[in-house]
Design an enzyme around this catalytic site. Structure first.
Site, PDB file in Angstrom:
ATOM      1  N   ASN A 155      55.376  10.371  66.852  1.00 46.68           N
ATOM      2  CA  ASN A 155      55.665  11.814  66.822  1.00 46.68           C
ATOM      3  C   ASN A 155      55.073  12.608  67.984  1.00 46.68           C
ATOM      4  O   ASN A 155      55.561  13.698  68.279  1.00 46.68           O
ATOM      5  CB  ASN A 155      55.265  12.419  65.469  1.00 46.68           C
ATOM      6  CG  ASN A 155      53.773  12.386  65.246  1.00 46.68           C
ATOM      7  OD1 ASN A 155      53.085  11.502  65.743  1.00 46.68           O
ATOM      8  ND2 ASN A 155      53.267  13.337  64.500  1.00 46.68           N
ATOM      9  N   CYS A 287      51.393  15.848  61.963  1.00 48.41           N
ATOM     10  CA  CYS A 287      50.384  15.566  60.939  1.00 48.41           C
ATOM     11  C   CYS A 287      49.692  16.848  60.505  1.00 48.41           C
ATOM     12  O   CYS A 287      49.127  16.909  59.420  1.00 48.41           O
ATOM     13  CB  CYS A 287      49.378  14.568  61.485  1.00 48.41           C
ATOM     14  SG  CYS A 287      48.768  15.042  63.097  1.00 48.41           S
TER      15      CYS A 287
HETATM   16  P1  NAD Z   1      52.974   4.034  61.210  1.00 44.78           P
HETATM   17  O1  NAD Z   1      51.721   3.879  60.436  1.00 44.78           O
HETATM   18  O2  NAD Z   1      54.213   3.473  60.680  1.00 44.78           O
HETATM   19  O3  NAD Z   1      52.792   3.387  62.663  1.00 44.78           O
HETATM   20  C1  NAD Z   1      51.744   3.765  63.511  1.00 44.78           C
HETATM   21  C2  NAD Z   1      51.504   2.623  64.497  1.00 44.78           C
HETATM   22  O4  NAD Z   1      51.005   1.494  63.783  1.00 44.78           O
HETATM   23  C3  NAD Z   1      52.768   2.154  65.221  1.00 44.78           C
HETATM   24  O5  NAD Z   1      52.475   1.842  66.562  1.00 44.78           O
HETATM   25  C4  NAD Z   1      53.114   0.906  64.449  1.00 44.78           C
HETATM   26  O6  NAD Z   1      53.897  -0.012  65.189  1.00 44.78           O
HETATM   27  C5  NAD Z   1      51.735   0.350  64.151  1.00 44.78           C
HETATM   28  N1  NAD Z   1      51.740  -0.643  63.074  1.00 44.78           N
HETATM   29  C6  NAD Z   1      52.586  -0.733  62.019  1.00 44.78           C
HETATM   30  N2  NAD Z   1      52.285  -1.814  61.278  1.00 44.78           N
HETATM   31  C7  NAD Z   1      51.227  -2.412  61.856  1.00 44.78           C
HETATM   32  C8  NAD Z   1      50.473  -3.576  61.556  1.00 44.78           C
HETATM   33  N3  NAD Z   1      50.754  -4.358  60.513  1.00 44.78           N
HETATM   34  N4  NAD Z   1      49.445  -3.900  62.364  1.00 44.78           N
HETATM   35  C9  NAD Z   1      49.133  -3.119  63.421  1.00 44.78           C
HETATM   36  N5  NAD Z   1      49.846  -2.028  63.772  1.00 44.78           N
HETATM   37  C10 NAD Z   1      50.867  -1.654  62.992  1.00 44.78           C
HETATM   38  O7  NAD Z   1      53.121   5.600  61.507  1.00 44.78           O
HETATM   39  P2  NAD Z   1      54.333   6.341  62.260  1.00 44.78           P
HETATM   40  O8  NAD Z   1      55.500   6.360  61.317  1.00 44.78           O
HETATM   41  O9  NAD Z   1      54.533   5.831  63.636  1.00 44.78           O
HETATM   42  O10 NAD Z   1      53.746   7.819  62.419  1.00 44.78           O
HETATM   43  C11 NAD Z   1      53.823   8.786  61.407  1.00 44.78           C
HETATM   44  C12 NAD Z   1      52.500   8.947  60.710  1.00 44.78           C
HETATM   45  O11 NAD Z   1      51.492   9.247  61.674  1.00 44.78           O
HETATM   46  C13 NAD Z   1      52.450  10.107  59.735  1.00 44.78           C
HETATM   47  O12 NAD Z   1      51.839   9.709  58.539  1.00 44.78           O
HETATM   48  C14 NAD Z   1      51.593  11.147  60.430  1.00 44.78           C
HETATM   49  O13 NAD Z   1      50.943  12.036  59.576  1.00 44.78           O
HETATM   50  C15 NAD Z   1      50.671  10.318  61.209  1.00 44.78           C
HETATM   51  N6  NAD Z   1      50.105  11.055  62.339  1.00 44.78           N
HETATM   52  C16 NAD Z   1      48.796  11.442  62.265  1.00 44.78           C
HETATM   53  C17 NAD Z   1      48.209  12.165  63.287  1.00 44.78           C
HETATM   54  C18 NAD Z   1      46.767  12.580  63.210  1.00 44.78           C
HETATM   55  O14 NAD Z   1      46.165  12.784  64.256  1.00 44.78           O
HETATM   56  N7  NAD Z   1      46.184  12.695  62.033  1.00 44.78           N
HETATM   57  C19 NAD Z   1      48.955  12.486  64.414  1.00 44.78           C
HETATM   58  C20 NAD Z   1      50.288  12.085  64.461  1.00 44.78           C
HETATM   59  C21 NAD Z   1      50.842  11.351  63.420  1.00 44.78           C
END
Ligand code: NAD
Length: 484
Positions: A155, A287
């Protein structure tokens, strides 16, 4: 403007070389799924292993390289990003779907972050302390941690990689970045900029690919000293468990269910603008989005009416169209999730005041009108679970005390906002909101780049990101005792 070549395979950067992937990832525009934004290499686990080994090999020299070299590199990166803002903004809008204006803002944020951490290389601090033992001096200094694995979401595809890469490199660490599979384009552009700016071989490595392959290798590989992760709570929890089991340092930034409290004494225009921006801009895919609007009784009807009128006037469509306020949802899965929650809200008895419809855009894409629910209670699933789309709810409360209680009654704690003209309520809320960031008469989303970012409860784990606080994660402390 330098456009992305869609026939070219954008490769991974491993040990200073551009390396082809095991597969190709066709990065498609969510506003026009017929359009390929670019073709990106998907790394294998072996590629990730080689990237981690390269980072390990580069660490001794880079950690001793000194502030001037690190400053100059980060400054060049900052300047290049700013000089390419239009082109990178277009790439970001086309791969992620936020409007061109928002995308350019995010690109500038990435530039500012690199600029800030270029300065931080020169602002090192430490302590010289007299020992309790005569003739002994004590020094406390910070040192680089080692090899850092960075795992980022879709995002904020340039700002989040930037706010992890810049401090990691500034404090002398080597980096392996795994960006989200949905948005590899901005991360690749950043890697190209770092490479052209002269980042030494192995100091920064890009491995685009799946979480289950590349992400898993980052978590399992013993040569990774620390992991900085931003993404969903579910993945974050698994990341933390794996890291703790191996004693890797870990930092997680995850979801939110951020409250915006609107009190009877609020300035109505301010409150409506805060809600509109905080809940719906960037298609609600932040987020820090204000997904729960907690409104006291006397202003409730006026607030809902004014917000609904503004929502109906928002134009949903192609993010490159200057008249559009809300771009597409990032992909089919997220669109399905949003639709599912709209149905759940209706089944729970909430009133859908407007929006929540999937609409045809000018091109085949994932377009949805911004949805507002009223007559909701804080117990409903639509108020407890992160939707991550253009969907917000209104929770009517009697007074400030109930508003604060409802605001804090959540598993999350990232950002919390209040709109009020009462200094007393603003001050009380600032002190008592259970969130990492508090906004008074401002949207819950939208933060500075030189201040700490992060939350409490289920939203964050580990040290804060950004600003000088970033060094808590990216450095380790050494205490030296010296007898002359
Ligand atoms: P996600 O958890 O699906 O993926 C995040 C990252 O983790 C991606 O690069 C993904 O490929 C990786 N990943 C997935 N499975 C994995 C595994 N088994 N092992 C290691 N890495 C793995 O999240 P998303 O859909 O990309 O992003 C949306 C989420 O991010 C929302 O929940 C949002 O709130 C959160 N977010 C939080 C912040 C913050 O700073 N708090 C900022 C932006 C987004």
């Amino acid at each position: 403007m330098k456009m992305n070549d869609v026939t070219k395979q954008h490769r991974n950067l491993i040990a200073g070389e551009w390396v082809e992937g095991a597969e190709i990832n066709e990065n498609r525009n969510p506003a026009n799924t017929d359009e390929i934004v670019g073709r990106y290499a998907r790394a294998s686990r072996d590629d990730a292993k080689r990237a981690i080994a390269a980072a390990r090999a580069a660490f001794p020299a880079w950690s001793k390289s000194g502030p001037q070299q690190r400053h100059d590199l980060l400054k060049r990166v900052s300047d290049t990003i700013a000089a390419r803002v239009d082109e990178l903004g277009e790439l970001l809008a086309r791969e992620e779907g936020k409007t061109f204006a928002e995308a350019k803002g995010e690109v500038m944020r990435a530039s500012q972050v690199f600029g800030f951490f270029a300065g931080e290389t020169l602002r090192q601090t430490g302590d010289a302390i007299d020992s309790v033992r005569p003739g002994v001096e004590v020094m406390v200094q910070r040192e680089a941690l080692g090899v850092i694995g960075l795992i980022t979401p879709w995002n904020f595809p340039i700002a989040i990689p930037a706010w992890k890469i810049a401090p990691a490199l500034a404090y002398g660490n080597c980096v392996v970045l795994k960006p989200a599979d949905l948005t590899p384009g901005c991360a690749w552009a950043l890697a190209e900029i770092l490479h052209e700016a002269g980042v030494p071989e192995g100091v920064f490595n890009l491995v685009m690919g799946r979480g289950s392959e590349v992400g898993a290798e980052i978590l399992d590989n013993p040569e990774i000293d620390a992991v900085s992760f931003t993404g969903s709570v579910e993945t974050g929890r698994m990341v933390a468990e794996k890291c703790v089991a191996q004693m890797k340092k870990v930092q997680l930034e995850m979801g939110g269910k951020n409250p915006l409290v609107v009190l009877d004494d609020a300035d109505l225009d301010t409150a409506v603008d805060c809600a509109l921006n905080g809940a719906f801009f960037s298609t609600g895919q932040r987020c820090t989005a204000s997904s729960r609007l907690i409104v006291t009784e006397a202003i409730h009807d006026r607030f809902v009416e004014a917000l609904t009128e503004k929502l109906r006037a928002l134009k949903v469509g192609d993010p490159m169209d200057g008249a559009v306020h809300i771009g597409p949802v990032v992909d089919e899965n997220q669109l399905e999730q949003n639709k599912r929650y709209v149905t759940i809200g209706q089944e729970e008895g909430a009133t859908l005041v407007c929006g929540g419809e999937v609409i045809e855009g000018p091109t085949p894409g994932h377009f949805m009108t911004p949805a507002l629910f009223t007559n909701t209670t804080n117990e409903m699933r639509i108020n407890r679970e992160e939707i991550f789309g253009p969907v917000a709810t209104v929770i009517k409360v009697v007074d400030y005390d109930e508003a604060l209680r409802v605001a804090n009654d959540t598993d999350f704690g990232l950002s919390a906002g209040i709109c009020t003209t009462s200094l007393g309520h603003a001050a009380h809320f600032r002190r008592n909101a259970e969130a990492g960031m508090v906004m008074v008469n401002l949207p819950t989303a939208g933060v500075d780049y030189h201040t700490p970012f992060g939350g409490r409860k289920g939203s964050s784990y580990g040290p804060r990101e950004q600003g000088q606080y970033a060094r808590e994660f990216y450095t380790t402390v050494k205490t030296s005792y010296i007898k002359a």
